[in-house]
Design a protein around this motif. Structure first.
Motif, PDB file in Angstrom:
ATOM      1  N   LEU A 141     -55.049  13.382 -47.107  1.00  0.00           N
ATOM      2  CA  LEU A 141     -55.954  14.588 -46.479  1.00  0.00           C
ATOM      3  C   LEU A 141     -55.468  15.821 -47.037  1.00  0.00           C
ATOM      4  O   LEU A 141     -56.220  16.660 -47.231  1.00  0.00           O
ATOM      5  N   ALA A 142     -54.050  15.818 -47.194  1.00  0.00           N
ATOM      6  CA  ALA A 142     -53.564  17.391 -48.191  1.00  0.00           C
ATOM      7  C   ALA A 142     -54.354  17.326 -49.243  1.00  0.00           C
ATOM      8  O   ALA A 142     -54.375  18.610 -49.650  1.00  0.00           O
ATOM      9  N   ARG A 143     -54.559  16.355 -50.201  1.00  0.00           N
ATOM     10  CA  ARG A 143     -55.162  16.596 -51.462  1.00  0.00           C
ATOM     11  C   ARG A 143     -56.539  17.024 -51.267  1.00  0.00           C
ATOM     12  O   ARG A 143     -57.295  17.599 -51.992  1.00  0.00           O
ATOM     13  N   ALA A 144     -57.209  16.643 -50.239  1.00  0.00           N
ATOM     14  CA  ALA A 144     -58.756  16.989 -50.145  1.00  0.00           C
ATOM     15  C   ALA A 144     -58.976  18.286 -49.503  1.00  0.00           C
ATOM     16  O   ALA A 144     -60.133  18.778 -49.383  1.00  0.00           O
ATOM     17  N   VAL A 145     -58.048  19.198 -48.807  1.00  0.00           N
ATOM     18  CA  VAL A 145     -58.197  20.186 -48.106  1.00  0.00           C
ATOM     19  C   VAL A 145     -57.369  21.438 -48.511  1.00  0.00           C
ATOM     20  O   VAL A 145     -56.536  21.246 -49.379  1.00  0.00           O
ATOM     21  N   HIS A 146     -57.951  22.640 -47.956  1.00  0.00           N
ATOM     22  CA  HIS A 146     -57.349  23.702 -48.633  1.00  0.00           C
ATOM     23  C   HIS A 146     -56.485  24.289 -47.509  1.00  0.00           C
ATOM     24  O   HIS A 146     -55.376  24.962 -47.715  1.00  0.00           O
TER      25      HIS A 146
ATOM     26  N   GLU B 204     -41.463   9.266 -34.740  1.00  0.00           N
ATOM     27  CA  GLU B 204     -42.680   8.664 -35.584  1.00  0.00           C
ATOM     28  C   GLU B 204     -43.206   9.636 -36.375  1.00  0.00           C
ATOM     29  O   GLU B 204     -43.586   9.311 -37.631  1.00  0.00           O
ATOM     30  N   THR B 205     -43.220  11.089 -35.934  1.00  0.00           N
ATOM     31  CA  THR B 205     -43.906  12.067 -36.799  1.00  0.00           C
ATOM     32  C   THR B 205     -42.920  12.977 -37.306  1.00  0.00           C
ATOM     33  O   THR B 205     -43.350  14.143 -37.783  1.00  0.00           O
ATOM     34  N   SER B 206     -41.486  12.753 -37.184  1.00  0.00           N
ATOM     35  CA  SER B 206     -40.407  13.709 -37.692  1.00  0.00           C
ATOM     36  C   SER B 206     -40.627  13.956 -38.921  1.00  0.00           C
ATOM     37  O   SER B 206     -40.612  12.916 -39.780  1.00  0.00           O
ATOM     38  N   GLY B 207     -40.760  15.231 -39.483  1.00  0.00           N
ATOM     39  CA  GLY B 207     -40.673  15.489 -40.815  1.00  0.00           C
ATOM     40  C   GLY B 207     -41.839  14.996 -41.911  1.00  0.00           C
ATOM     41  O   GLY B 207     -41.667  14.727 -43.134  1.00  0.00           O
ATOM     42  N   ILE B 208     -42.933  14.555 -41.189  1.00  0.00           N
ATOM     43  CA  ILE B 208     -43.886  13.868 -41.831  1.00  0.00           C
ATOM     44  C   ILE B 208     -44.722  14.743 -42.852  1.00  0.00           C
ATOM     45  O   ILE B 208     -45.340  14.466 -43.902  1.00  0.00           O
ATOM     46  N   VAL B 209     -44.801  16.176 -42.536  1.00  0.00           N
ATOM     47  CA  VAL B 209     -45.347  17.223 -43.577  1.00  0.00           C
ATOM     48  C   VAL B 209     -43.883  17.425 -44.349  1.00  0.00           C
ATOM     49  O   VAL B 209     -43.276  18.391 -44.109  1.00  0.00           O
ATOM     50  N   ASP B 210     -43.896  16.777 -45.602  1.00  0.00           N
ATOM     51  CA  ASP B 210     -42.945  16.983 -46.492  1.00  0.00           C
ATOM     52  C   ASP B 210     -42.951  17.599 -47.781  1.00  0.00           C
ATOM     53  O   ASP B 210     -44.269  17.985 -47.647  1.00  0.00           O
ATOM     54  N   ALA B 211     -42.162  17.522 -48.457  1.00  0.00           N
ATOM     55  CA  ALA B 211     -42.323  18.217 -50.065  1.00  0.00           C
ATOM     56  C   ALA B 211     -43.388  17.382 -50.611  1.00  0.00           C
ATOM     57  O   ALA B 211     -44.385  18.303 -51.212  1.00  0.00           O
ATOM     58  N   ALA B 212     -43.800  16.409 -50.661  1.00  0.00           N
ATOM     59  CA  ALA B 212     -45.114  15.678 -51.184  1.00  0.00           C
ATOM     60  C   ALA B 212     -46.381  15.986 -50.508  1.00  0.00           C
ATOM     61  O   ALA B 212     -47.338  16.415 -51.404  1.00  0.00           O
ATOM     62  N   VAL B 213     -46.410  16.474 -49.395  1.00  0.00           N
ATOM     63  CA  VAL B 213     -47.495  16.641 -48.667  1.00  0.00           C
ATOM     64  C   VAL B 213     -47.893  18.317 -49.124  1.00  0.00           C
ATOM     65  O   VAL B 213     -48.936  18.654 -49.459  1.00  0.00           O
ATOM     66  N   LEU B 214     -46.772  19.040 -49.098  1.00  0.00           N
ATOM     67  CA  LEU B 214     -46.886  20.256 -49.269  1.00  0.00           C
ATOM     68  C   LEU B 214     -47.324  20.579 -50.721  1.00  0.00           C
ATOM     69  O   LEU B 214     -48.135  21.428 -51.004  1.00  0.00           O
TER      70      LEU B 214
END
Length: 321
Positions: free
Chosen positions: A192-197, A208-218
């Motif tokens: 999703l992160a690769r496909a959006v702005h 289950e969702t702790s820290g899921i927006v991490d360095a790789a996603v950013l």
């Protein structure tokens, strides 16, 4: 028959406390000189808890309330409540969904626009008398952009409906594809992160969702990317976000929630391309009143034998008494 004993862990709106006092025998732990001793004294009598979103209800507390039947929580998120443990003990947990979905969605769109178009920064440019010396710099835009939504639940859908009016493409990631929406589905957050702005975070908090927006996603979001979080601060690796903003890995961020509220890292406040709000997503008089009323309604309905109004998924109501 005596009124059921209800425990309030922390203060809530005056209207909520007044309604609880009128219907129940209300005990307030927040006013106790020695909360532990007070809990030892009244714990066995307590049948219901009224809590706000930041009051932890864990196994240790439930063990001190052996006759607890229901936890009525103020807010849609209930990650500070061990709902699985409550379910194991036969304790119902309720929250306040729906009544705040539109308010939070409105705020999310306002935060999105404020971050993309740098509205607070432009306001400061004018107020500080800098306009005569030069126009405010050009900003990013929503034109030609795709917005990704992490968590297409009630609030996520309300946000998506509003985004449709802006003429942007919409995509989402969640635990499963939802067949009744026209938006593009991505099976992983990274995809999703690769496909959006712009990435809008609206998923529930919890382990289950702790820290899921991490360095790789950013990093996947990229140098033109913008992160908006109106869910829980725990979903975002805050250190990774600060590093990404400082390095220009992403363009900016709009945050209504933080990892250690009400404390916000100075590094975030110092950054020019951030818009920071003090967790006000549902913070209107109208919506907070509706949320408070639902807290009371869940308790009243339960103790009148009608069952809970809005039980959470971990403690579904089966009609038992």
């Amino acid at each position: 028959m005596p009124a059921p004993d209800i425990l309030l862990l922390r203060p809530m709106q005056a209207s909520v406390m007044e309604a609880l006092e009128a219907a129940f025998a209300l005990h307030r732990l927040d006013t106790a000189t020695d909360p532990s001793a007070r809990l030892a004294e009244i714990g066995p009598r307590i049948r219901g808890l009224a809590v706000n979103a930041h009051a932890p209800v864990d196994r240790a507390l439930m063990e001190r309330l052996p006759n607890l039947e229901i936890v009525s929580s103020f807010g849609v998120g209930y990650d500070t409540i061990d709902a699985r443990e409550a379910g194991r003990r036969g304790v119902i947990v309720t929250n306040t969904p729906d009544v705040l979905s539109d308010e939070v969605a409105d705020l999310a769109l306002g935060l999105l626009l404020a971050t993309v178009r740098q509205i607070p920064q432009a306001d400061r440019h004018l107020r500080e008398g800098r306009w005569p010396q030069g126009s405010f710099p050009l900003t990013a835009t929503l034109r030609g952009r795709t917005v990704g939504i992490l968590g297409l639940g009630r609030i996520g859908r309300a946000i998506a409906r509003r985004l449709e009016g802006f003429g942007v493409a919409i995509a989402y990631h969640g635990r499963r594809r939802q067949e009744d929406v026209p938006y593009a589905y991505h099976p992983t957050l990274l995809a999703l992160a690769r496909a959006v702005h712009l990435l809008m975070v609206v998923a529930p908090g919890g382990p289950e969702t702790s820290g899921i927006v991490d360095a790789a996603v950013l990093d996947a979001l990229g140098p033109d990317g913008i992160l908006i979080n109106v869910a829980r601060g725990s979903l975002v690796d805050e250190a990774a976000l600060i590093a990404a903003l400082q390095a220009g890995t992403i363009h900016g961020a709009g945050l209504d929630v933080f990892a250690n509220e009400p404390h916000v890292p100075e590094a975030l406040s110092a950054l020019g391309h951030t818009v920071l709000l003090p967790h006000v997503g549902s913070g209107s008089v109208h919506t907070r009143a509706a949320m408070g009323q639902l807290v009371v309604e869940n308790l009243v309905s339960w103790f009148s034998g009608k069952g809970p109004v809005t039980p959470v998924a971990e403690t579904p109501w089966s009609g038992r008494t």
